[in-house]
Design a protein around this motif. Structure first.
Motif, mmCIF file in Angstrom:
data_model
loop_
_atom_site.group_PDB
_atom_site.id
_atom_site.type_symbol
_atom_site.label_atom_id
_atom_site.label_comp_id
_atom_site.label_asym_id
_atom_site.label_seq_id
_atom_site.Cartn_x
_atom_site.Cartn_y
_atom_site.Cartn_z
ATOM 1 N N ARG A 1 0.823 -1.203 0.000
ATOM 2 C CA ARG A 1 0.000 0.000 0.000
ATOM 3 C C ARG A 1 0.862 1.259 0.000
ATOM 4 O O ARG A 1 0.598 2.220 -0.721
ATOM 5 N N SER A 2 1.954 1.216 0.767
ATOM 6 C CA SER A 2 2.866 2.354 0.811
ATOM 7 C C SER A 2 3.504 2.601 -0.550
ATOM 8 O O SER A 2 3.642 3.744 -0.995
ATOM 9 N N ALA A 3 3.879 1.503 -1.248
ATOM 10 C CA ALA A 3 4.490 1.641 -2.575
ATOM 11 C C ALA A 3 3.488 2.219 -3.582
ATOM 12 O O ALA A 3 3.850 3.053 -4.419
ATOM 13 N N LEU A 4 2.239 1.785 -3.489
ATOM 14 C CA LEU A 4 1.219 2.304 -4.391
ATOM 15 C C LEU A 4 0.969 3.792 -4.137
ATOM 16 O O LEU A 4 0.847 4.588 -5.082
ATOM 17 N N GLU A 5 0.907 4.169 -2.882
ATOM 18 C CA GLU A 5 0.673 5.577 -2.559
ATOM 19 C C GLU A 5 1.850 6.441 -2.988
ATOM 20 O O GLU A 5 1.678 7.563 -3.488
ATOM 21 N N ALA A 6 3.073 5.930 -2.796
ATOM 22 C CA ALA A 6 4.264 6.705 -3.157
ATOM 23 C C ALA A 6 4.361 6.928 -4.659
ATOM 24 O O ALA A 6 4.914 7.936 -5.110
ATOM 25 N N ALA A 7 3.827 5.992 -5.438
ATOM 26 C CA ALA A 7 3.909 6.118 -6.896
ATOM 27 C C ALA A 7 3.048 7.255 -7.426
ATOM 28 O O ALA A 7 3.324 7.788 -8.505
ATOM 29 N N GLU A 8 2.004 7.629 -6.678
ATOM 30 C CA GLU A 8 1.085 8.695 -7.109
ATOM 31 C C GLU A 8 0.631 8.484 -8.555
ATOM 32 O O GLU A 8 0.626 9.414 -9.364
ATOM 33 N N ALA A 9 0.247 7.252 -8.863
ATOM 34 C CA ALA A 9 -0.080 6.892 -10.235
ATOM 35 C C ALA A 9 -1.475 7.353 -10.634
ATOM 36 O O ALA A 9 -2.404 7.368 -9.822
ATOM 37 N N ASP A 10 -1.604 7.694 -11.916
ATOM 38 C CA ASP A 10 -2.915 7.964 -12.492
ATOM 39 C C ASP A 10 -3.601 6.662 -12.897
ATOM 40 O O ASP A 10 -4.825 6.606 -13.010
ATOM 41 N N VAL A 11 -2.807 5.632 -13.154
ATOM 42 C CA VAL A 11 -3.342 4.326 -13.516
ATOM 43 C C VAL A 11 -2.331 3.265 -13.106
ATOM 44 O O VAL A 11 -1.112 3.493 -13.171
ATOM 45 N N VAL A 12 -2.832 2.119 -12.669
ATOM 46 C CA VAL A 12 -1.992 0.977 -12.319
ATOM 47 C C VAL A 12 -2.229 -0.111 -13.369
ATOM 48 O O VAL A 12 -3.370 -0.521 -13.603
ATOM 49 N N HIS A 13 -1.157 -0.546 -14.015
ATOM 50 C CA HIS A 13 -1.233 -1.574 -15.053
ATOM 51 C C HIS A 13 -0.580 -2.835 -14.508
ATOM 52 O O HIS A 13 0.637 -2.889 -14.349
ATOM 53 N N VAL A 14 -1.390 -3.836 -14.181
ATOM 54 C CA VAL A 14 -0.853 -5.080 -13.627
ATOM 55 C C VAL A 14 -0.713 -6.104 -14.741
ATOM 56 O O VAL A 14 -1.565 -6.205 -15.634
ATOM 57 N N HIS A 15 0.393 -6.842 -14.689
ATOM 58 C CA HIS A 15 0.709 -7.859 -15.693
ATOM 59 C C HIS A 15 0.663 -9.217 -15.010
ATOM 60 O O HIS A 15 1.433 -9.491 -14.086
ATOM 61 N N SER A 16 -0.246 -10.068 -15.462
ATOM 62 C CA SER A 16 -0.539 -11.299 -14.749
ATOM 63 C C SER A 16 -0.278 -12.530 -15.605
ATOM 64 O O SER A 16 -0.490 -12.514 -16.824
ATOM 65 N N SER A 17 0.187 -13.585 -14.949
ATOM 66 C CA SER A 17 0.170 -14.924 -15.536
ATOM 67 C C SER A 17 -0.900 -15.712 -14.783
ATOM 68 O O SER A 17 -1.752 -15.130 -14.107
ATOM 69 N N VAL A 18 -0.876 -17.022 -14.870
ATOM 70 C CA VAL A 18 -1.885 -17.822 -14.175
ATOM 71 C C VAL A 18 -1.742 -17.681 -12.665
ATOM 72 O O VAL A 18 -2.729 -17.697 -11.928
ATOM 73 N N VAL A 19 -0.513 -17.525 -12.187
ATOM 74 C CA VAL A 19 -0.260 -17.319 -10.757
ATOM 75 C C VAL A 19 0.597 -16.062 -10.609
ATOM 76 O O VAL A 19 1.769 -16.062 -10.966
ATOM 77 N N SER A 20 0.010 -14.996 -10.086
ATOM 78 C CA SER A 20 0.706 -13.716 -9.929
ATOM 79 C C SER A 20 0.254 -13.028 -8.644
ATOM 80 O O SER A 20 -0.517 -12.058 -8.690
ATOM 81 N N PRO A 21 0.714 -13.487 -7.499
ATOM 82 C CA PRO A 21 0.210 -12.941 -6.229
ATOM 83 C C PRO A 21 0.467 -11.453 -6.047
ATOM 84 O O PRO A 21 -0.379 -10.739 -5.500
ATOM 85 N N LEU A 22 1.625 -10.943 -6.490
ATOM 86 C CA LEU A 22 1.888 -9.510 -6.344
ATOM 87 C C LEU A 22 0.939 -8.684 -7.212
ATOM 88 O O LEU A 22 0.363 -7.690 -6.757
ATOM 89 N N ALA A 23 0.782 -9.092 -8.465
ATOM 90 C CA ALA A 23 -0.103 -8.359 -9.371
ATOM 91 C C ALA A 23 -1.529 -8.346 -8.835
ATOM 92 O O ALA A 23 -2.208 -7.314 -8.863
ATOM 93 N N TRP A 24 -2.003 -9.474 -8.331
ATOM 94 C CA TRP A 24 -3.372 -9.539 -7.820
ATOM 95 C C TRP A 24 -3.538 -8.668 -6.575
ATOM 96 O O TRP A 24 -4.525 -7.942 -6.429
ATOM 97 N N ALA A 25 -2.555 -8.767 -5.683
ATOM 98 C CA ALA A 25 -2.639 -7.960 -4.459
ATOM 99 C C ALA A 25 -2.590 -6.469 -4.781
ATOM 100 O O ALA A 25 -3.309 -5.664 -4.173
ATOM 101 N N ALA A 26 -1.746 -6.098 -5.747
ATOM 102 C CA ALA A 26 -1.648 -4.688 -6.129
ATOM 103 C C ALA A 26 -2.948 -4.203 -6.754
ATOM 104 O O ALA A 26 -3.395 -3.077 -6.498
ATOM 105 N N ALA A 27 -3.580 -5.040 -7.575
ATOM 106 C CA ALA A 27 -4.856 -4.654 -8.183
ATOM 107 C C ALA A 27 -5.917 -4.435 -7.110
ATOM 108 O O ALA A 27 -6.684 -3.464 -7.164
ATOM 109 N N ARG A 28 -5.947 -5.318 -6.139
ATOM 110 C CA ARG A 28 -6.930 -5.194 -5.051
ATOM 111 C C ARG A 28 -6.690 -3.928 -4.236
ATOM 112 O O ARG A 28 -7.622 -3.163 -3.952
#
Length: 399
Positions: free
Chosen positions: A75-102
């Motif tokens: 959450r801290s990394a997402l807030e620090a990025a101050e992004a206008d959009v988050v683009h997650v790149h997923s394979s069949v198993v991608s725990p970081l991408a899924w958690a970041a999307a949530r």
């Protein structure tokens, strides 16, 4: 526009997702976007700069799973990025991408998700759907790298899924004058493949195919094969090459730089893509742009840029692939025609098209539109992106 890309896998690990995300960020920066990458892949040497680290934040998996602060670092990394959009790149198993999307959706951020893998049915997406939850699934702008990857994902999620291709700079792969023009008395037919030596990429099936081709074409056609890449099955594959008596004509140089790959492709004739579950096939696209005839399976993502008899050939199964390769290896005029077409035309997924399609997805997800719209894409550097390889001294017949 500020864009945060999230990918469990990134350089220095090698693969289609890793290479694509790296190049995509370079193209977006060249177009004037403010781009960051968040990944769980450690650096080659912690604390060092290797040319891939600009704007890269690496979170250790153990930190993400810390029960004392669940999700706090993410959450801290997402807030620090101050992004206008988050683009997650997923394979069949991608725990970081899924958690970041949530987490991003919880912060009210627009999220675009791109699936880079093939899912056979809804069961393959169970972990993804469970990790995200119904509300997040509905709030994401879903994309996949090809139509064959998009269709089953759309059926599983019950949400629209657009196609957002991987990108390429064709000129980067176009060789100079061929040392021995196809169809003009060439003595050796060179078969090429670039793959991660792991079960899903089917390296042992590739070796069986090469043995069948060698047997079928007969002694009047001299063959050379170069299998680039590394992975957990590399050593076993090398032993298999020796056991099959192919060490004299099958080379396994291991992990290669982009420049080394270009060097091999410039002297190649046929590119082999033995994976059945190929969602896109970036290495095959590079080979297509270098002029090689690409041979892959029908029903794979390679169909996005290979039409039978035009850019290459599509096989039904392993036996059919071996038969196709054996036939064209003995027909220099066919290889010459495919090469002329591939070098004289560009595929649909060049970087300008991919950049604009991606920006359209960001806007559709809720990000502010880019004003002014980027008018051009600055070329990617021609130098190596991957870690240094060992092309000169490692072959199946070596140590």
């Amino acid at each position: 526009m500020r864009v945060l890309h999230v990918s469990d896998c990134y350089l220095p690990r090698l693969g289609g997702i890793e290479t694509h995300v790296h190049d995509l960020t370079a193209v977006q920066r060249a177009a004037g976007l403010d781009v960051r990458v968040l990944t769980a892949t450690p650096a080659a040497q912690p604390g060092t700069e290797d040319g891939t680290e600009v704007g890269v934040v690496r979170l250790a998996p153990r930190d993400l799973l810390d029960p004392r602060r669940p999700g706090a670092l993410l959450r801290s990394a997402l807030e620090a990025a101050e992004a206008d959009v988050v683009h997650v790149h997923s394979s069949v198993v991608s725990p970081l991408a899924w958690a970041a999307a949530r987490q991003a959706r919880g912060l009210g951020l627009p999220v675009v998700a791109t699936l880079h893998s093939m899912v056979r049915d809804g069961a393959a997406t169970t972990g993804m759907r469970r990790a995200l939850g119904p509300a997040v699934v509905e709030g994401i702008r879903w994309t996949a790298v090809s139509r064959v990857a998009a269709r089953p994902l759309q059926e599983a999620l019950g949400q629209p899924v657009s196609v957002l291709h991987n990108g390429i700079q064709p000129a980067l792969w176009r060789p100079g004058p061929h040392p021995r023009p196809p169809g003009a008395g060439r003595e050796v037919v060179t078969l090429v493949s670039a793959l991660r030596f792991a079960r899903r990429k089917r390296p042992h099936a590739l070796l069986r195919l090469l043995a069948a081709v060698r047997r079928d074409v007969g002694p009047h056609v001299e063959l050379r094969a170069v299998l680039m890449g590394d992975g957990p099955m590399w050593a076993a594959a090398r032993r298999r090459v020796r056991a099959l008596g192919m060490a004299g004509w099958v080379e396994m140089p291991g992990r290669c730089t982009r420049e080394e790959v270009r060097h091999v492709l410039a002297r190649g004739d046929v590119y082999l893509a033995p994976a059945r579950l190929e969602s896109f096939g970036l290495a095959a696209l590079e080979a297509r742009c270098a002029g090689l005839a690409v041979v892959a399976f029908a029903g794979s993502g390679v169909e996005e840029f290979v039409r039978p008899g035009v850019e290459g050939f599509l096989a039904r199964d392993d036996d059919d692939m071996a038969a196709v390769v054996s036939r064209i290896a003995a027909q220099p005029e066919v290889l010459a025609a495919v090469r002329a077409h591939n070098l004289g035309t560009e595929p649909a997924m060049t970087w300008p098209q991919v950049l604009r399609a991606g920006l359209a997805q960001y806007t559709a997800a809720g990000a502010p539109p880019v004003v002014p719209w980027p008018r051009r894409v600055i070329d990617l550097p021609a130098g190596p992106v991957h870690q240094p390889g060992v092309l000169a001294g490692r072959s199946a017949g070596g140590r």
